[in-house]
Design a protein around this motif. Structure first.
Motif, PDB file in Angstrom:
ATOM      1  N   ILE A   1     -61.006  41.688 -25.244  1.00 28.31           N
ATOM      2  CA  ILE A   1     -61.562  40.624 -24.648  1.00 28.31           C
ATOM      3  C   ILE A   1     -60.994  39.119 -25.148  1.00 28.31           C
ATOM      4  O   ILE A   1     -60.583  38.261 -24.335  1.00 28.31           O
ATOM      5  CB  ILE A   1     -63.015  40.453 -24.280  1.00 28.31           C
ATOM      6  N   SER A   2     -61.208  39.104 -26.449  1.00 29.93           N
ATOM      7  CA  SER A   2     -60.683  37.904 -27.179  1.00 29.93           C
ATOM      8  C   SER A   2     -59.099  37.864 -26.748  1.00 29.93           C
ATOM      9  O   SER A   2     -58.592  36.679 -26.805  1.00 29.93           O
ATOM     10  CB  SER A   2     -60.789  37.998 -28.467  1.00 29.93           C
ATOM     11  N   THR A   3     -58.406  38.803 -26.845  1.00 29.94           N
ATOM     12  CA  THR A   3     -56.897  38.747 -26.712  1.00 29.94           C
ATOM     13  C   THR A   3     -56.451  38.325 -25.234  1.00 29.94           C
ATOM     14  O   THR A   3     -55.642  37.619 -25.170  1.00 29.94           O
ATOM     15  CB  THR A   3     -56.179  40.189 -26.865  1.00 29.94           C
ATOM     16  N   ALA A   4     -57.367  38.813 -24.466  1.00 29.04           N
ATOM     17  CA  ALA A   4     -57.043  38.310 -22.829  1.00 29.04           C
ATOM     18  C   ALA A   4     -57.648  36.775 -22.902  1.00 29.04           C
ATOM     19  O   ALA A   4     -56.579  35.850 -22.385  1.00 29.04           O
ATOM     20  CB  ALA A   4     -58.203  39.185 -21.840  1.00 29.04           C
ATOM     21  N   LEU A   5     -58.166  36.253 -23.619  1.00 31.81           N
ATOM     22  CA  LEU A   5     -58.769  34.768 -23.432  1.00 31.81           C
ATOM     23  C   LEU A   5     -57.657  34.274 -24.237  1.00 31.81           C
ATOM     24  O   LEU A   5     -57.180  33.028 -23.829  1.00 31.81           O
ATOM     25  CB  LEU A   5     -59.984  34.593 -24.303  1.00 31.81           C
ATOM     26  N   ILE A   6     -56.954  34.632 -25.403  1.00 35.15           N
ATOM     27  CA  ILE A   6     -55.862  34.170 -26.243  1.00 35.15           C
ATOM     28  C   ILE A   6     -54.630  33.893 -25.031  1.00 35.15           C
ATOM     29  O   ILE A   6     -53.886  32.932 -25.316  1.00 35.15           O
ATOM     30  CB  ILE A   6     -55.654  34.695 -27.397  1.00 35.15           C
ATOM     31  N   ILE A   7     -54.359  35.072 -24.425  1.00 36.74           N
ATOM     32  CA  ILE A   7     -53.279  35.075 -23.608  1.00 36.74           C
ATOM     33  C   ILE A   7     -53.377  34.055 -22.609  1.00 36.74           C
ATOM     34  O   ILE A   7     -52.500  33.287 -22.425  1.00 36.74           O
ATOM     35  CB  ILE A   7     -53.130  36.336 -22.898  1.00 36.74           C
ATOM     36  N   LEU A   8     -54.479  33.874 -21.960  1.00 34.87           N
ATOM     37  CA  LEU A   8     -54.655  32.600 -20.909  1.00 34.87           C
ATOM     38  C   LEU A   8     -54.690  31.251 -21.617  1.00 34.87           C
ATOM     39  O   LEU A   8     -54.111  30.274 -21.212  1.00 34.87           O
ATOM     40  CB  LEU A   8     -56.241  32.817 -20.277  1.00 34.87           C
TER      41      LEU A   8
ATOM     42  N   ALA B   1     -56.267  37.529 -13.017  1.00 35.66           N
ATOM     43  CA  ALA B   1     -56.716  36.598 -12.256  1.00 35.66           C
ATOM     44  C   ALA B   1     -56.274  35.205 -12.775  1.00 35.66           C
ATOM     45  O   ALA B   1     -56.201  34.314 -11.795  1.00 35.66           O
ATOM     46  CB  ALA B   1     -58.231  37.096 -12.365  1.00 35.66           C
ATOM     47  N   GLY B   2     -56.297  35.054 -13.970  1.00 36.31           N
ATOM     48  CA  GLY B   2     -55.966  33.780 -14.547  1.00 36.31           C
ATOM     49  C   GLY B   2     -54.612  33.478 -14.163  1.00 36.31           C
ATOM     50  O   GLY B   2     -54.182  32.215 -13.927  1.00 36.31           O
TER      51      GLY B   2
ATOM     52  N   SER C   1     -60.361  43.192 -19.153  1.00 38.14           N
ATOM     53  CA  SER C   1     -59.391  42.206 -19.770  1.00 38.14           C
ATOM     54  C   SER C   1     -57.971  41.979 -19.160  1.00 38.14           C
ATOM     55  O   SER C   1     -57.760  41.010 -18.862  1.00 38.14           O
ATOM     56  CB  SER C   1     -58.910  42.743 -21.121  1.00 38.14           C
ATOM     57  N   PHE C   2     -57.380  43.164 -18.561  1.00 36.75           N
ATOM     58  CA  PHE C   2     -56.455  43.272 -17.875  1.00 36.75           C
ATOM     59  C   PHE C   2     -56.500  42.338 -16.546  1.00 36.75           C
ATOM     60  O   PHE C   2     -55.584  41.554 -16.235  1.00 36.75           O
ATOM     61  CB  PHE C   2     -55.883  44.630 -17.469  1.00 36.75           C
ATOM     62  N   LEU C   3     -57.522  42.688 -16.013  1.00 34.03           N
ATOM     63  CA  LEU C   3     -57.830  42.024 -14.446  1.00 34.03           C
ATOM     64  C   LEU C   3     -58.198  40.509 -14.930  1.00 34.03           C
ATOM     65  O   LEU C   3     -57.918  39.637 -13.981  1.00 34.03           O
ATOM     66  CB  LEU C   3     -59.110  42.480 -13.932  1.00 34.03           C
TER      67      LEU C   3
END
Length: 195
Positions: free
Chosen positions: A122-129, A39-40, A33-35
């Motif tokens: 994973i969902s949090t990573a997507l929301i941040i992006l 990357a995003g 998630s961090f990566l």
């Protein structure tokens, strides 16, 4: 002189997640998630130069990230109704021939408990992006942006309560994690509906 070894002090993560394989899974998913976010954050500014920010493709991409995250958060939230159902006393009496419903619900409970944190990460990573893509497109003083910012603030509180999982397991957090989860989901749905 006492030669007996004192027990090794447990790390914060060992205290939070007692199961070793589950702990490894969470560390792995957190790293992914961090990566993904890093990357995003690197790729999106490059991407925005090759594709105009006001294009339908760009807007579609960041909305798609939000939609995928919404599905993930629904899956993570599935832990609550399943565990509530397990507490329901008549559940053990629901049978059809040799089939009993309770063992199936117990199996689902074990499965959703193991995947609750990884899916949420994973969902949090997507929301941040999603939020990052929306903001670099240009902040607008409208309902969509304000509701998104409020939803992200509630998500931040939800994550803090998730990290304080030890209190949750010991039943001393007064169900704040659940309260924030429901608040987040309601705000997220409002934000998604009117975007």
């Amino acid at each position: 002189m006492n030669s007996a070894k004192s027990p090794a002090k447990k790390s914060w993560l060992q205290t939070l997640i007692k199961n070793k394989s589950e702990r490894k899974k969470v560390i792995f998913i957190f790293t992914i998630s961090f990566l993904l976010v890093v990357a995003g954050l690197i790729y999106i500014p490059i991407y925005k130069h090759s594709l105009p920010l006001d294009s339908k493709v760009y807007e579609g991409n960041f909305k798609e990230l939000g939609s995928i995250a919404r599905i993930g958060f629904f899956a993570a939230l599935a832990i609550y109704p399943i565990f509530l159902l397990l507490k329901w006393k008549p559940l053990s009496h629901i049978k059809k021939g040799n089939f009993e419903l309770k063992p199936l619900i117990q199996f689902l409970a074990k499965y959703v408990r193991q995947w609750h944190v990884p899916i949420a990460l994973i969902s949090t990573a997507l929301i941040i992006l999603h939020g990052y893509m929306a903001l670099i497109k240009g902040f607008q003083a409208n309902f969509t942006y304000f509701s998104g910012i409020i939803t992200m603030a509630v998500l931040a509180c939800l994550l803090v309560m998730g990290v304080m999982g030890v209190k949750r397991y010991k039943r001393t957090d007064k169900k704040w994690h659940l309260k924030f989860a429901i608040s987040f989901l309601v705000l997220f749905m409002i934000h998604a509906t009117f975007s």
